[in-house]
Design an enzyme around this catalytic site. Structure first.
Site, PDB file in Angstrom:
ATOM      1  CB  SER A  70       9.139   0.674  -5.199  1.00  0.00           C
ATOM      2  OG  SER A  70       8.807   0.560  -3.820  1.00  0.00           O
ATOM      3  CE1 TYR A  92      -2.166  -4.537   6.351  1.00  0.00           C
ATOM      4  CE2 TYR A  92      -3.364  -6.483   7.106  1.00  0.00           C
ATOM      5  CZ  TYR A  92      -2.716  -5.786   6.100  1.00  0.00           C
ATOM      6  OH  TYR A  92      -2.634  -6.334   4.841  1.00  0.00           O
TER       7      TYR A  92
END
Length: 254
Positions: free
Chosen positions: A13, A160
């Site tokens: 998106s 991460y």
């Protein structure tokens, strides 16, 4: 793959995911644009894609049931899948020197649940769809979006970095396992990319230092990452299966 080009792009998106969706649509794919919850942005991306037959699917990939539902909805809307792009991910900084042990544990759970577990679960569902098709999985592709941080280090975001390292390892393990089924698996490892997520870092001296990491004195544009993903998805790129493609503007060499 020419007559059945259908792709699921997770995290489609915005940013890199939106650029990947656009690149694949231009290449002839019908695309399922995934978002976690921002349906407005996902529909906006879908509505700008060239061609027709595109769709939007949503779900938090940290939830295994939602990950399965995203694949099921994509298959139903597109009539099947030939390509998975695992792009969805989160980045939250929390160095090991942070004071809160509870925050440290929560950060690791969040990074692993989305960046690694989520990608692994979506991949499992797509692989089993490919293997179960009457025509077989011929031409199937999986492209994972990893990170330069796996190699350069993520001192402010070790969870991460570790999650993306796991994604790179998953890529290569699956490349070996799935070749016998005609499924090629590869990954890209971008450095900094000009997206909303990094926009706050690009002002002032921080931005100058980030741009200076590359001898080109800039960071990547999403379309540059998307072009590499689209190539890895092409029939000509089957021999790149197992590759981790560095996309960092010579900011880190290995």
């Amino acid at each position: 793959m020419e007559d059945r080009q259908r792709a699921l792009v997770t995290g489609g998106s915005r940013g890199v995911g939106a650029a990947v969706a656009a690149a694949l649509a231009r290449a002839g794919y019908r695309v399922a644009v995934h978002c976690r919850g921002d349906l407005t942005s996902a529909h906006a991306v879908r509505d700008t894609l060239p061609g027709d037959g595109h769709t939007v699917v949503s779900g938090d990939l940290a939830d295994p049931d939602a990950a399965e539902s995203v694949v099921t909805a994509s298959v139903a809307a597109l009539g099947g899948l030939d390509l998975l792009v695992n792009n969805a991910g989160r980045y939250v900084e929390l160095p090991v020197t942070a004071d809160s042990y509870a925050d440290w544990q929560a950060n690791w759970r969040e990074m692993l649940d989305v960046n690694l577990h989520g990608a692994a679960n979506v991949t499992w569902c797509v692989v089993h769809h490919l293997l179960g098709r009457p025509e077989g999985p011929a031409g199937g592709r999986i492209v994972n979006v990893g990170s330069r941080g796996v190699f350069r280090g993520e001192p402010n975001a070790p969870a991460y970095g570790a999650s993306k390292a796991g994604l790179h390892s998953l890529t290569q393990s699956l490349a070996v396992d799935l070749a016998r089924h005609g499924i090629a698996v590869a990954a890209v490892a971008p450095g900094f990319v000009n997206t909303d997520m990094v926009a706050p870092l690009l002002d002032g001296t921080t931005g100058d230092a980030i741009r200076a990491q590359s001898p080109f004195r800039r960071i990547a544009e999403p379309a540059e990452i998307a072009a590499a993903v689209a190539w890895l998805a092409s029939p000509e790129a089957v021999w790149a299966s197992g590759a981790i493609l560095d996309l960092n503007g010579a900011s880190y060499l290995r």
